[in-house]
Scaffold this active site. Structure first.
Site, short mmCIF file in Angstrom:
data_model
loop_
_atom_site.label_atom_id
_atom_site.label_comp_id
_atom_site.label_asym_id
_atom_site.label_seq_id
_atom_site.Cartn_x
_atom_site.Cartn_y
_atom_site.Cartn_z
N SER A 65 0.86 -1.18 0.00
CA SER A 65 0.00 0.00 0.00
C SER A 65 0.90 1.23 0.00
O SER A 65 2.10 1.12 0.28
CB SER A 65 -0.89 0.00 1.24
N HIS A 87 -8.03 4.97 -5.93
CA HIS A 87 -8.39 4.47 -4.59
C HIS A 87 -7.78 3.10 -4.30
O HIS A 87 -7.98 2.55 -3.23
CB HIS A 87 -9.89 4.41 -4.43
#
Lengths: 138, 480
Positions: B384, B403
């Protein structure tokens, strides 16, 4: 009658075939339950009435599946059988959902369905059978 | 170039345009951002959805999609559309069923060495946070609590003892939309929401232990409270059944409104109404209430994580600060530069993250010089990223960016080609422990069903829709 899962990148797209509209609605609800809980066998311990109308049969399917999803989630129910009568004019469904209480040990392993999408929702009548395509947001 | 790119114009190294006419009725062009490598996985369905959004009344500038664009319903996933407040519309199809699905990142002073008993930590977190289909809240809420939660959002949770005041400053919009109108949320939605507050849900929702394994911008990382080598916790979930029901209810309401206002739609999921109409205002109020529920939900989950880590490692909430919380399914009224003048518009973000740049309104004072923290989750086995918002995002995408990584393989394909147990073992060999209700859930969300988060974020960085701050490597995952 058949429930077939089609390719869709993000969500679950189903093609469902049945000889009558009533069967088509039952099979669509079965696809929803199998997605949510995988094993939707009994024992059947209760039944819950359902009665809805809509402007057209696609809207009726959207309303019906959304209602089945709501009843299942809000009241912790797994529906195993569907006794439905669908009429065309006006578009309406009436009948009962047969099922049992949600059992975390048995039913928690399914896929959560967030909603029923109007995108790609189609009902066609061809060669003496009804065919539905419907997308579940998961 | 794949067949799906037929009719698409290339306008820059990472920029593509769908000209007006790609589908009939387009009022503005479509624009999206992808590397050439990523075009190979782009579905024609996603482009058609991007074009469909361009047909909606009052859309300003263009219909946009971020580098994680893929085929969804209504708007494409990764879609952004800004609408004039007078002429424009609001649509649940531009927000999705999971209203304010979002991500929050919490820092810790722990290092990977502190996770010697990682399996036990994961198991404690799994027991503390209700997870999976049918999971019920351990909170005891009354209807009045729920109504207050819908109005106050994350503040409700903090005032209920589930957080500290500083947490609110680290949420997009301070964890609350003031436009919330609880009276527009149906009894059905309340019934679904009451037992689910503080639950993670299922599908792609997760709670992840991560290690900050690379810092690209030391100064900004320090300002955001992130340090190389430390453990962080990422939480991904939304407004649960309450938000799902709000969307379901208002698609029906707005379908009728669409006909009443004479709006022609290419897709019924784009059912909409003028923003300033009784139906549009009602949806906006209910959607904002569901968004507030989601902020309270993520706050409550983080509180449980703090309890578990606090007890095990002797840490206080102040030792476990929230880095930031972002929404990625939402509609908001914001002021942006449109063509040459500033306008207030209703920005729909469907699988897209707000990425406000330095000095933008609504940022806490200490973060304002750097821009908003932007959190981009990877998948179970891929990193991430923490980025910061930029001026480029403000001027090009209504302050928005991607996103996540975006899927490339269907769930049915994943189940057909991947065995959950094998995926789990492979991840374990890479040092990533996974806890899920069953192996099928792991197969459906396996790292290989997603695009490379690294490539998606590289495009974001190159285009300037966010600037890299840090990379986070997963070490333990709880899947819903």
């Amino acid at each position: 009658m058949s429930i077939e899962e089609l390719e869709h990148t993000a969500d679950l797209l189903f093609r469902i075939r049945a000889p009558t509209l009533s069967d088509l609605f039952s099979e669509a609800a079965r696809a929803l339950m199998q997605t949510l809980y995988r094993d939707t066998r009994g024992p059947e311990t209760g039944s819950w009435p359902i009665e809805l109308e809509a402007a057209d049969r696609e809207s009726l399917m959207y309303n019906f599946l959304s209602e089945v999803l709501f009843l299942s989630e809000a009241d912790n129910l797994v529906f195993c059988g569907f006794e439905l009568v669908v009429t065309v004019s006006p578009p309406a469904v009436a009948g009962r959902l047969v099922g049992r209480s949600f059992d975390p040990a048995r039913d928690a392993g399914g896929t959560e369905v967030k909603g029923i999408s109007y995108s790609d929702l189609r009902i066609a009548e061809r060669d003496g059978e009804f065919c539905l395509e419907v997308l579940f947001d998961v | 170039m794949s067949d799906s790119m037929k009719g698409v114009l290339r306008t820059g190294p990472y920029e593509w345009e769908l000209p007006v006419g790609y589908v009939s009725g387009m009022r503005v062009p479509g624009r999206f951002f992808l590397s050439e490598a990523l075009t190979g996985t782009l579905e024609e369905g996603a482009l058609r959805q991007l074009a469909n959004v361009a047909t909606l009344p009052g859309i300003r500038c263009c219909s946009l999609a971020m580098p994680d664009i893929h085929w969804g319903y209504g708007f494409p996933i990764g879609g952004v559309g800004a609408f004039d407040l007078t002429e424009g519309v609001i649509s649940p199809g531009g927000v999705g069923f999971d209203i304010n699905c979002g991500v929050r990142l919490m820092a810790t002073p722990l290092t990977e060495a502190d996770l010697r008993e990682k399996a036990a930590v994961i198991e404690e977190l799994y027991r503390a946070v209700p997870t999976g289909v049918g999971a019920r809240s351990t909170q005891r809420l009354g209807k009045n609590d729920l109504t207050t939660m819908l109005i106050d959002g994350a503040r409700w949770a903090v005032e209920a003892g589930l957080g500290v005041e500083r947490d609110l400053e680290r949420c997009e919009g301070f964890g609350r939309m003031e436009e919330a109108d609880a009276s527009k949320v149906s009894a059905k939605a309340l019934q679904r929401g009451l037992p689910q507050s503080g639950t993670l849900g299922a599908g792609n929702h997760f709670l992840e232990l991560q290690v900050v394994d690379e810092v690209y911008d030391t100064k900004v990382a320090a300002a955001f409270g992130v340090e190389a080598g430390t453990v962080a916790v990422m939480i991904h979930c939304g407004s649960r059944g309450l938000g799902h029901q709000v969307c379901t209810d208002y698609i029906q309401v707005l379908e009728a409104a669409t006909k009443r206002y004479g709006i022609a739609l290419p897709d019924r999921q784009l059912a909409c109404a003028p923003i300033d109409s009784p139906e549009g205002r009602a949806y906006f109020g209910a959607m904002a209430a569901a968004a507030n529920y989601a902020w309270a939900n993520r706050q409550a989950i983080m509180h449980r994580v703090r309890q578990v880590l606090g007890q095990r490692y002797g840490l206080s909430p102040e030792d476990l600060p929230l880095v930031y919380d972002v929404a990625h399914n939402i509609a908001k009224v914001e002021e942006h530069l449109v063509v040459s003048a500033r306008e207030r518009v209703c920005v729909h973000r469907k699988g897209a993250t707000r990425a406000f740049g330095p000095g933008a309104p609504g940022l806490p004072t200490d973060l304002a010089p750097y821009g908003q923290p932007v959190i981009i989750p990877g998948s179970m086995g891929t990193p991430s990223f923490l980025l910061r918002g930029t001026d480029e995002a403000m001027s090009r995408t209504f302050g928005s960016t991607c996103h996540g990584a975006g899927r490339v393989m269907s769930r049915s394909g994943a189940k057909k080609h991947l065995a959950g147990a094998e995926v789990k073992e492979a991840l374990q060999r890479d040092g990533i422990l996974v806890r899920a209700p069953n192996d099928a859930a792991i197969a459906e969300e396996a790292p290989s069903v997603y695009k490379s988060s690294t490539e998606v974020v590289r495009v974001v960085h190159e285009v300037g829709l966010g600037r890299l701050v840090a990379r986070l490597r997963p070490v333990g995952v709880i899947k819903g």
